[in-house]
Scaffold this motif. Structure first.
Motif, PDB file in Angstrom:
ATOM      1  N   LEU A 185       0.827  -1.206   0.000  1.00 26.57           N
ATOM      2  CA  LEU A 185       0.000   0.000   0.000  1.00 26.57           C
ATOM      3  C   LEU A 185       0.863   1.257   0.000  1.00 26.57           C
ATOM      4  O   LEU A 185       0.595   2.216  -0.726  1.00 26.57           O
ATOM      5  CB  LEU A 185      -0.932   0.000   1.212  1.00 26.57           C
ATOM      6  N   ARG A 186       1.925   1.254   0.807  1.00 26.66           N
ATOM      7  CA  ARG A 186       2.809   2.424   0.840  1.00 26.66           C
ATOM      8  C   ARG A 186       3.528   2.628  -0.493  1.00 26.66           C
ATOM      9  O   ARG A 186       3.783   3.749  -0.914  1.00 26.66           O
ATOM     10  CB  ARG A 186       3.841   2.275   1.961  1.00 26.66           C
ATOM     11  N   SER A 187       3.861   1.520  -1.146  1.00 26.67           N
ATOM     12  CA  SER A 187       4.713   1.615  -2.329  1.00 26.67           C
ATOM     13  C   SER A 187       4.028   2.248  -3.530  1.00 26.67           C
ATOM     14  O   SER A 187       4.702   2.640  -4.481  1.00 26.67           O
ATOM     15  CB  SER A 187       5.229   0.222  -2.707  1.00 26.67           C
ATOM     16  N   ILE A 188       2.688   2.343  -3.536  1.00 30.22           N
ATOM     17  CA  ILE A 188       1.998   2.919  -4.697  1.00 30.22           C
ATOM     18  C   ILE A 188       1.779   4.421  -4.554  1.00 30.22           C
ATOM     19  O   ILE A 188       1.193   5.046  -5.434  1.00 30.22           O
ATOM     20  CB  ILE A 188       0.645   2.229  -4.956  1.00 30.22           C
ATOM     21  N   GLN A 189       2.260   5.016  -3.458  1.00 27.77           N
ATOM     22  CA  GLN A 189       2.085   6.451  -3.263  1.00 27.77           C
ATOM     23  C   GLN A 189       3.189   7.227  -3.967  1.00 27.77           C
ATOM     24  O   GLN A 189       4.371   6.915  -3.815  1.00 27.77           O
ATOM     25  CB  GLN A 189       2.073   6.793  -1.765  1.00 27.77           C
ATOM     26  N   PRO A 190       2.855   8.245  -4.739  1.00 25.85           N
ATOM     27  CA  PRO A 190       3.881   8.985  -5.479  1.00 25.85           C
ATOM     28  C   PRO A 190       4.765   9.856  -4.600  1.00 25.85           C
ATOM     29  O   PRO A 190       5.732  10.431  -5.088  1.00 25.85           O
ATOM     30  CB  PRO A 190       3.049   9.852  -6.440  1.00 25.85           C
ATOM     31  N   THR A 191       4.429   9.963  -3.323  1.00 29.46           N
ATOM     32  CA  THR A 191       5.237  10.790  -2.426  1.00 29.46           C
ATOM     33  C   THR A 191       6.485  10.064  -1.934  1.00 29.46           C
ATOM     34  O   THR A 191       7.314  10.652  -1.239  1.00 29.46           O
ATOM     35  CB  THR A 191       4.390  11.218  -1.209  1.00 29.46           C
ATOM     36  N   ASN A 192       6.650   8.784  -2.277  1.00 29.03           N
ATOM     37  CA  ASN A 192       7.786   8.008  -1.784  1.00 29.03           C
ATOM     38  C   ASN A 192       9.102   8.492  -2.390  1.00 29.03           C
ATOM     39  O   ASN A 192       9.183   8.759  -3.596  1.00 29.03           O
ATOM     40  CB  ASN A 192       7.620   6.525  -2.132  1.00 29.03           C
ATOM     41  N   SER A 193      10.121   8.554  -1.562  1.00 28.11           N
ATOM     42  CA  SER A 193      11.480   8.781  -2.053  1.00 28.11           C
ATOM     43  C   SER A 193      12.077   7.426  -2.448  1.00 28.11           C
ATOM     44  O   SER A 193      11.553   6.371  -2.070  1.00 28.11           O
ATOM     45  CB  SER A 193      12.339   9.399  -0.945  1.00 28.11           C
ATOM     46  N   PRO A 194      13.162   7.402  -3.218  1.00 31.21           N
ATOM     47  CA  PRO A 194      13.821   6.122  -3.545  1.00 31.21           C
ATOM     48  C   PRO A 194      14.199   5.331  -2.293  1.00 31.21           C
ATOM     49  O   PRO A 194      14.114   4.104  -2.285  1.00 31.21           O
ATOM     50  CB  PRO A 194      15.058   6.558  -4.340  1.00 31.21           C
ATOM     51  N   GLU A 195      14.597   6.043  -1.245  1.00 31.90           N
ATOM     52  CA  GLU A 195      14.956   5.356  -0.003  1.00 31.90           C
ATOM     53  C   GLU A 195      13.745   4.689   0.643  1.00 31.90           C
ATOM     54  O   GLU A 195      13.829   3.577   1.168  1.00 31.90           O
ATOM     55  CB  GLU A 195      15.590   6.351   0.981  1.00 31.90           C
ATOM     56  N   GLU A 196      12.596   5.359   0.580  1.00 36.68           N
ATOM     57  CA  GLU A 196      11.370   4.788   1.146  1.00 36.68           C
ATOM     58  C   GLU A 196      10.907   3.586   0.342  1.00 36.68           C
ATOM     59  O   GLU A 196      10.435   2.588   0.898  1.00 36.68           O
ATOM     60  CB  GLU A 196      10.282   5.863   1.205  1.00 36.68           C
ATOM     61  N   LEU A 197      11.056   3.648  -0.984  1.00 42.08           N
ATOM     62  CA  LEU A 197      10.705   2.506  -1.815  1.00 42.08           C
ATOM     63  C   LEU A 197      11.592   1.311  -1.495  1.00 42.08           C
ATOM     64  O   LEU A 197      11.131   0.169  -1.430  1.00 42.08           O
ATOM     65  CB  LEU A 197      10.832   2.861  -3.296  1.00 42.08           C
ATOM     66  N   ALA A 198      12.880   1.566  -1.294  1.00 43.25           N
ATOM     67  CA  ALA A 198      13.797   0.475  -0.963  1.00 43.25           C
ATOM     68  C   ALA A 198      13.419  -0.170   0.368  1.00 43.25           C
ATOM     69  O   ALA A 198      13.493  -1.393   0.527  1.00 43.25           O
ATOM     70  CB  ALA A 198      15.237   0.998  -0.910  1.00 43.25           C
ATOM     71  N   ALA A 199      12.993   0.652   1.327  1.00 43.67           N
ATOM     72  CA  ALA A 199      12.600   0.115   2.636  1.00 43.67           C
ATOM     73  C   ALA A 199      11.364  -0.770   2.513  1.00 43.67           C
ATOM     74  O   ALA A 199      11.263  -1.811   3.177  1.00 43.67           O
ATOM     75  CB  ALA A 199      12.349   1.264   3.611  1.00 43.67           C
ATOM     76  N   THR A 200      10.410  -0.380   1.670  1.00 38.00           N
ATOM     77  CA  THR A 200       9.217  -1.215   1.496  1.00 38.00           C
ATOM     78  C   THR A 200       9.558  -2.502   0.754  1.00 38.00           C
ATOM     79  O   THR A 200       8.976  -3.559   1.028  1.00 38.00           O
ATOM     80  CB  THR A 200       8.111  -0.478   0.738  1.00 38.00           C
ATOM     81  N   ALA A 201      10.497  -2.431  -0.182  1.00 40.65           N
ATOM     82  CA  ALA A 201      10.852  -3.614  -0.973  1.00 40.65           C
ATOM     83  C   ALA A 201      11.407  -4.729  -0.098  1.00 40.65           C
ATOM     84  O   ALA A 201      11.183  -5.915  -0.370  1.00 40.65           O
ATOM     85  CB  ALA A 201      11.867  -3.235  -2.054  1.00 40.65           C
ATOM     86  N   VAL A 202      12.115  -4.369   0.957  1.00 41.24           N
ATOM     87  CA  VAL A 202      12.698  -5.371   1.856  1.00 41.24           C
ATOM     88  C   VAL A 202      11.628  -6.289   2.432  1.00 41.24           C
ATOM     89  O   VAL A 202      11.851  -7.486   2.643  1.00 41.24           O
ATOM     90  CB  VAL A 202      13.475  -4.668   2.992  1.00 41.24           C
ATOM     91  N   ASN A 203      10.439  -5.749   2.672  1.00 40.58           N
ATOM     92  CA  ASN A 203       9.374  -6.520   3.309  1.00 40.58           C
ATOM     93  C   ASN A 203       8.617  -7.420   2.346  1.00 40.58           C
ATOM     94  O   ASN A 203       7.731  -8.167   2.776  1.00 40.58           O
ATOM     95  CB  ASN A 203       8.377  -5.560   3.976  1.00 40.58           C
TER      96      ASN A 203
END
Length: 430
Positions: A185-203
């Motif tokens: 759910l977090r990963s589809i938000q356009p407000t994510n930074s590359p670092e935030e996307l990487a953090a979600t990918a780990v899970n």
């Protein structure tokens, strides 16, 4: 409870849309009212986003083709290369096949193959299963014997338990699946930074590998269990079947809904009914109102802030506001559902409304695939909690919200004084 336009906004120049403030999170409706009246198509400079707040614009989104749900159509998307990074394998598999991102032809084909497993009739067969889960989690909630309880853990447990039971996720892995669902759910938000996307990918990687193993094992089983996962695997339309990548996407879509949206719906529905004791008393006296009451809770107080982001397919103009191709557009459903032009006395809570044409779960190709299951879970939570077991329940203090969430208004503490337990009465019916 009736909300009026916020008097501190004296002009468009004076207005600032601050969805991350505590005041907005607690009560966004004065802001929504101002937007509908003064700037129904509002350019939000802080987010470079156009915000729509009227019901007619919501309807036009559902029936039109001028906006895309595919984040790759966003002008600021980092590009497909982000999926090639080490550690993004599971993330890439989910997003490349996501309902939000696949071509329309594939979207329609997958919906056709999967919808049979989630029809109203199919969901009715799950009734006793949902009843048992609701009762079990309510028993766990009251086990401490506390006079006042936080209802959020009860809401948290129900949707994910239902989905995981239906697709065969082992008990010891369900916490990880919930984390993965929230990450999607977090990963589809356009407000994510590359670092935030990487953090979600780990899970996501481990959870995707687990689902793939579940699919392999189930396909090899000569006598598979009669459950939702088997239904999806065996779905067939003129020889067409779902691929494993498509099945992974569908399962994660259900887990994501079970990890977040239905949880919030249960919290908000309970609070709305307890804020309106006369309506609750009517419902307790006439259970035929349960469906319309549940729909009214979804309309009257929405857990979203400005809705999911969409992206313009071409340069256009909306209400005199220019919109660039690729620019983000947000449909504020909470504002649209309080539009008096769509609902008479929209600020009033009324469980007698006609919801035959409700847009709460979308419309057409945007209609939520899991709507029937979400409704069943919400209605069962209301019925068991407020009609069967704790009809004397009351709010016991102020709700606490997670103000930091950029797109939702999640309750972290919903204090309820339950009163005497009247026992388990709900019985499944065909």
């Amino acid at each position: 409870m009736t909300h009026q336009a916020n008097s501190k906004f004296t002009s468009s120049d004076d207005f600032v849309l601050d969805t991350e403030s505590e005041a907005f999170t607690r009560d966004p409706y004065p802001t929504y009212a101002w937007l509908r009246e003064n700037a129904p198509v509002y350019y939000w400079p802080q987010k470079d986003t156009v915000v729509l707040s009227r019901f007619d614009d919501l309807r036009s989104f559902f029936v039109g083709d001028h906006l895309s749900t595919n984040i790759h159509d966003w002008e600021h998307h980092p590009g497909m290369g982000i999926y090639e990074q080490p550690g993004f394998e599971g993330f890439a598999k989910i997003h490349r096949n996501s309902f939000f991102n696949i071509p329309q032809a594939d979207h329609a084909r997958i919906r056709k193959l999967t919808s049979v497993a989630l029809t109203p009739r199919a969901v009715r067969r799950m009734k006793q299963h949902i009843v048992d889960i609701v009762d079990r989690n309510l028993d766990e909630l009251i086990a401490s014997g506390d006079e006042v309880v936080n209802l959020r853990p009860f809401a948290d447990a129900i949707p994910l338990a239902v989905i995981c039971d239906l697709i065969g996720v082992p008990e010891e892995l369900r916490k990880d699946f919930r984390v993965a669902g929230q990450a999607v759910l977090r990963s589809i938000q356009p407000t994510n930074s590359p670092e935030e996307l990487a953090a979600t990918a780990v899970n996501l990687n481990g959870a995707v590998a687990l689902v793939e193993k579940m699919l392999t094992d189930r396909r090899a089983d000569p006598n598979p269990p009669d459950d939702l996962l088997t239904d999806f695997i065996q779905a067939n339309e003129d020889g067409d079947r779902l691929s494993d990548d498509e099945l992974v996407m569908i399962i994660f879509g259900l887990i994501t809904a079970g990890s977040d949206t239905t949880v919030h719906a249960i919290c908000y529905a309970t609070r709305s009914l307890l804020l309106h004791p006369e309506a609750l008393a009517e419902l307790q006296a006439d259970r035929s109102l349960l469906r319309s009451a549940a729909e009214e809770t979804l309309r009257w107080d929405s857990f979203g802030k400005v809705g999911l982001f969409h992206y313009a397919r071409e340069d256009m103009e909306m209400g005199g506001v220019p919109v660039r191709k690729g620019q983000a557009v947000a449909v504020a459903m909470g504002a649209a559902f309080r539009d008096d032009k769509a609902y008479e006395r929209a600020d009033e809570f009324d469980i007698h409304r006609d919801y035959s044409g409700s847009l709460v779960f979308g419309l057409g190709r945007h209609f939520c695939l899991g709507a029937n299951l979400a409704r069943a879970e919400l209605m069962q939570a209301i019925e068991t909690l407020l009609l069967d077991r704790f009809p004397a329940a009351k709010l016991a203090g102020d709700v606490e919200f997670d103000v930091s969430n950029p797109v939702m208004r999640p309750m972290t503490n919903l204090p309820i004084r339950l009163g005497p337990d009247h026992g388990k009465k709900t019985e499944a019916s065909a």
